[in-house]
Structure formats: C-alpha cells, structure tokens
Enzyme design. Structure first.
Site, PDB file in Angstrom:
ATOM      1  N   ARG A 103       0.792  -0.977  -0.121  1.00 53.94           N
ATOM      2  CA  ARG A 103      -0.029   0.120  -0.114  1.00 53.94           C
ATOM      3  C   ARG A 103       0.880   1.436   0.024  1.00 53.94           C
ATOM      4  O   ARG A 103       1.627   1.474   1.041  1.00 53.94           O
ATOM      5  CB  ARG A 103      -0.998   0.050   1.058  1.00 53.94           C
ATOM      6  CG  ARG A 103      -1.628   1.079   1.522  1.00 53.94           C
ATOM      7  CD  ARG A 103      -2.855   1.357   2.463  1.00 53.94           C
ATOM      8  NE  ARG A 103      -3.835   0.474   1.879  1.00 53.94           N
ATOM      9  CZ  ARG A 103      -5.111   0.554   2.189  1.00 53.94           C
ATOM     10  NH1 ARG A 103      -5.544   1.150   3.372  1.00 53.94           N
ATOM     11  NH2 ARG A 103      -5.993  -0.261   1.862  1.00 53.94           N
ATOM     12  N   HIS A 130      -7.222   0.683  -6.583  1.00 47.67           N
ATOM     13  CA  HIS A 130      -7.310  -0.290  -5.485  1.00 47.67           C
ATOM     14  C   HIS A 130      -8.017  -1.631  -6.187  1.00 47.67           C
ATOM     15  O   HIS A 130      -8.977  -1.888  -5.615  1.00 47.67           O
ATOM     16  CB  HIS A 130      -8.425   0.448  -4.450  1.00 47.67           C
ATOM     17  CG  HIS A 130      -8.206  -0.127  -3.002  1.00 47.67           C
ATOM     18  ND1 HIS A 130      -7.588  -1.436  -2.675  1.00 47.67           N
ATOM     19  CD2 HIS A 130      -8.607   0.309  -1.953  1.00 47.67           C
ATOM     20  CE1 HIS A 130      -7.764  -1.489  -1.483  1.00 47.67           C
ATOM     21  NE2 HIS A 130      -8.522  -0.433  -1.103  1.00 47.67           N
ATOM     22  N   GLN A 133      -9.919  -4.043  -3.796  1.00 45.69           N
ATOM     23  CA  GLN A 133     -11.237  -3.467  -3.445  1.00 45.69           C
ATOM     24  C   GLN A 133     -12.124  -3.668  -4.543  1.00 45.69           C
ATOM     25  O   GLN A 133     -13.241  -4.092  -4.360  1.00 45.69           O
ATOM     26  CB  GLN A 133     -11.072  -2.092  -3.281  1.00 45.69           C
ATOM     27  CG  GLN A 133     -12.410  -1.299  -2.671  1.00 45.69           C
ATOM     28  CD  GLN A 133     -13.002  -1.806  -1.254  1.00 45.69           C
ATOM     29  OE1 GLN A 133     -12.001  -2.028  -0.504  1.00 45.69           O
ATOM     30  NE2 GLN A 133     -14.158  -2.319  -1.094  1.00 45.69           N
ATOM     31  N   ASP A 224     -17.430   6.694  -1.985  1.00 42.94           N
ATOM     32  CA  ASP A 224     -16.138   6.321  -1.230  1.00 42.94           C
ATOM     33  C   ASP A 224     -15.999   8.071  -0.491  1.00 42.94           C
ATOM     34  O   ASP A 224     -16.584   8.970  -0.871  1.00 42.94           O
ATOM     35  CB  ASP A 224     -14.959   6.173  -2.051  1.00 42.94           C
ATOM     36  CG  ASP A 224     -13.613   6.056  -1.636  1.00 42.94           C
ATOM     37  OD1 ASP A 224     -13.622   6.011  -0.236  1.00 42.94           O
ATOM     38  OD2 ASP A 224     -12.528   5.975  -2.439  1.00 42.94           O
ATOM     39  N   CYS A 263     -16.395   1.427  -0.128  1.00 41.58           N
ATOM     40  CA  CYS A 263     -15.334   0.575   0.208  1.00 41.58           C
ATOM     41  C   CYS A 263     -14.875   0.744   1.734  1.00 41.58           C
ATOM     42  O   CYS A 263     -14.076  -0.169   2.256  1.00 41.58           O
ATOM     43  CB  CYS A 263     -13.962   0.981  -0.410  1.00 41.58           C
ATOM     44  SG  CYS A 263     -13.796   2.870  -0.303  1.00 41.58           S
ATOM     45  N   ARG A 291     -13.354  -8.733   0.976  1.00 35.11           N
ATOM     46  CA  ARG A 291     -12.006  -8.278   0.627  1.00 35.11           C
ATOM     47  C   ARG A 291     -11.059  -9.483   0.841  1.00 35.11           C
ATOM     48  O   ARG A 291     -10.056  -9.902  -0.204  1.00 35.11           O
ATOM     49  CB  ARG A 291     -11.705  -7.287   1.596  1.00 35.11           C
ATOM     50  CG  ARG A 291     -12.045  -5.944   1.284  1.00 35.11           C
ATOM     51  CD  ARG A 291     -11.456  -5.539   0.105  1.00 35.11           C
ATOM     52  NE  ARG A 291     -10.044  -5.260  -0.171  1.00 35.11           N
ATOM     53  CZ  ARG A 291      -9.255  -4.483   0.662  1.00 35.11           C
ATOM     54  NH1 ARG A 291      -9.881  -3.321   1.065  1.00 35.11           N
ATOM     55  NH2 ARG A 291      -8.065  -4.325   0.608  1.00 35.11           N
TER      56      ARG A 291
HETATM   57  N1   CP Z   1     -11.206  -0.346   1.853  1.00 27.84           N
HETATM   58  C1   CP Z   1      -9.986  -0.371   2.512  1.00 27.84           C
HETATM   59  O1   CP Z   1      -8.977  -0.611   1.775  1.00 27.84           O
HETATM   60  O2   CP Z   1      -9.953  -0.219   3.936  1.00 27.84           O
HETATM   61  P1   CP Z   1      -8.595   0.162   4.722  1.00 27.84           P
HETATM   62  O3   CP Z   1      -8.218   1.527   4.351  1.00 27.84           O
HETATM   63  O4   CP Z   1      -9.297   0.071   6.226  1.00 27.84           O
HETATM   64  O5   CP Z   1      -7.622  -1.021   4.479  1.00 27.84           O
HETATM   65  N1  NVA Z   2     -10.062   6.501  -1.835  1.00 23.09           N
HETATM   66  C1  NVA Z   2      -9.735   5.968  -0.628  1.00 23.09           C
HETATM   67  C2  NVA Z   2      -9.994   4.661  -0.436  1.00 23.09           C
HETATM   68  C3  NVA Z   2      -9.630   4.253   1.124  1.00 23.09           C
HETATM   69  C4  NVA Z   2      -9.814   2.770   1.282  1.00 23.09           C
HETATM   70  C5  NVA Z   2      -8.368   6.523  -0.252  1.00 23.09           C
HETATM   71  O1  NVA Z   2      -7.564   6.318  -1.109  1.00 23.09           O
HETATM   72  O2  NVA Z   2      -7.998   7.073   0.869  1.00 23.09           O
END
Ligand code: CP
Ligand code: NVA
Length: 304
Positions: A103, A130, A133, A224, A263, A291
């Site tokens: 990440r 993502h 997701q 989101d 998400c 997930r």
């Molecule tokens: N949806 C998602 O990726 O959640 P987190 O940021 O908590 O991992």
């Molecule tokens: N768009 C959001 C998704 C979080 C899971 C972000 O990148 O913060």
C-alpha cells in the site's frame, strides 16, 4: 489462460482472468478447508505507507487461513525509498519472501517493486488504483446479480483510486457504469479512455456526468470518501461542492437505486447518511468480508 505475474491494476486482466478470480473467490469463500494449505510454507511481506484496517486484517487473516505467513512492515523502520532505494528493498525482500503486498502513496512505487523484485506484487492501494477493492466489490455484485454484464453501477463522489479500479472491473465484465462527480473531480482522463476502450471491447459502457440523477435505476450506487489519503485539501474547502452528491435515503428512493456500496472507511454525514450506510440495501459488510476471499483468490493464483 495467460499466467498472472502481479496484480498492480485490474486493467491488466482479461475478462477470463477476472471472472476466473471471482469464481475462485467464491470457491474459497464456500469451502475454506479445501484451501487451508494453498500457501503452506509461503511468506508474504505486507507493506504499508498509509493506515489500514480492512486491508491489513484481511491479508493477515486471509493468508493465515491459506496456511501462509505474513511479515508486516510499516514506516517505523524508515520510510520506503529513504533508507535504501525501492529497487534494493524489492531485491532484498525477494531473497526471503514469496510475495509482496504493498500500500503506497505513489503507484510508481508498486510498479518499481514489481520491476526490481523477483516475486509477485499485489497492489493493496496506491494513489491510482485499489484493485483488491474492485475485485471484492464485483464479487459482492456477482453474489446479488447472476450476470454482471446486465448490472448498472453508479459511482458518485470524488473520482479516485477506487473509482479507477471499479471502472476497469465494470468495463472488463461488460457492465454499464456511470461515474458522477462535481466539476473538476472526475477520474483521471487517461484511465477513463482506457476503461471506455475496454468497455467497448467487452460490450459494456462507461459514462461520466455531473448530475446525480444519472444514477437513476442503478442496481447499486457506490460512494467513497471525498478526501482520499494523501489528498491535500480540507473538508471545509470542498463540502459545499460535494453536498449534492451525498447518498441519502431521498436519493436512494427517488432515483430507485437497488443497493448501496462503500469501500470504507465511511464518513457518515458526508458522502453517506447513517440510515443508508446501515440500511437493508447496504452491501458494505459483504464487501468488507469479500476483501479476504477475493485477495485469497489472487494470492492462490499468483503463488500456489
Ligand atoms: N477499504 C479499505 O481498503 O480499507 P482500509 O483502508 O481500512 O484497508
Ligand atoms: N479513496 C480512498 C480509499 C480508502 C480505502 C483513499 O485512497 O483514501
């Protein structure tokens, strides 16, 4: 079917590969004991430049359920690319680990990990995509609708990493998708064109609109956060622009929308109301559960 090397973006998947991952995820979900040794003896480094709840826990527990083992690395031992280059980091991890889940702030970092490492890399969220997701969300949709190519999905809010992955998933499955954003907040133009080309190829469609009414009769509406991790804007500065894009019961009823998706993490009272988030049309916990199953299907495909 061509062997998948990494999962950096859903754009790289053929329809056969994407539907194959969803089918495998359903099998893993239905018969976990059959897969309890799928990653036996495998070690996977999970790397985080940003906070996480769902991603961290679903990869940790999911990999354990497949008989594998995770090593969690956050930024406390030095930021990625600072103490040593991303390339050296990837080469070293490849000496010990069988896979990397990352990440990152910049999508370029996951690309560099894949380029310089010798093990499969899974993008668990970058500024651009993502994919895990998107897979989990289309798994949830495929549990509600037999034929994804007949689904109309509306995304409403800020065009971001999650939007991009949903656009590719919709395009590759041949679904109908509309992305509804305030002026100036649309998804990346190049990604839109790529997704529209894939949609045309697979018999789907992707349209953009500034009008929330474009979600009329959607099978599901997806929200989101209006401010993603790494975005440099304040809520005060954007809240008036985004207010008409909040998913509330009035929108769900008047536009005759089927399901609500998110998400998470959710910002109740901003992009969605508590009533809709907790309502009987909300798929959010099914998405969160999926997930793990979707990611396990990815890891089995890449590593087993
Ligand atoms: N949806 C998602 O990726 O959640 P987190 O940021 O908590 O991992
Ligand atoms: N768009 C959001 C998704 C979080 C899971 C972000 O990148 O913060």
């Amino acid at each position: 079917m061509e062997k998948l090397q990494h999962l950096l973006t859903l754009k790289d998947l053929s329809q056969e590969q994407l539907l194959g991952l969803l089918e495998l995820a359903k099998q893993v979900k239905a018969n976990p004991s059959e897969f309890s040794q799928a990653l036996a003896g495998k070690s996977i480094v999970t790397l985080y430049e940003k906070p996480s709840l769902r991603t961290r826990v679903t990869f940790d527990i999911g990999i354990a359920k497949l008989g594998g083992h995770t090593v969690y690395l956050d930024q406390n031992n030095g930021a990625l690319g600072k103490r040593e280059s991303v390339a050296d980091f990837a080469k070293n991890i490849s000496c010990w680990a069988d896979g990397i889940v990352a990440r990152t702030f910049s999508h370029k970092t996951v690309e560099e990990l894949a380029e310089h490492g010798r093990v499969p890399v899974v993008n668990s969220l970058s500024d651009m995509y993502h994919p895990c997701q998107g897979l989990a969300d289309f798994l949830a949709l495929s549990e509600q609708f037999d034929d994804l190519s007949n689904v109309k999905l509306a995304y409403i809010g800020d065009g971001n990493n999650v939007t991009h992955s949903l656009m590719f998933a919709a395009a590759i499955t041949g679904a109908e998708m509309v992305v509804i954003c305030p002026e100036g907040c649309f998804p990346d133009g190049k990604v839109v064109l790529e997704a529209q080309a894939l949609a045309a190829h697979y018999g789907g469609s992707l349209e953009l609109s500034t009008d929330p009414k474009a979600a009329q009769n959607a099978d599901a509406v997806y929200a989101d956060t209006w401010i993603s991790m790494g975005d440099d804007v304040s809520y005060e500065d954007i809240k008036d622009k985004f207010a008409p894009y909040q998913v509330n019961q009035q929108m769900m009823d008047s536009l005759e929308i089927g399901y609500f998706m998110h998400c998470q993490p959710a910002h109740i009272g901003q992009e969605v109301t508590q009533e809709v988030f907790d309502g009987d049309k909300s798929l959010v916990l099914q998405q969160a559960e999926n997930r793990m199953h979707a990611q396990n299907a990815v890891l089995i495909t890449l590593l087993a």
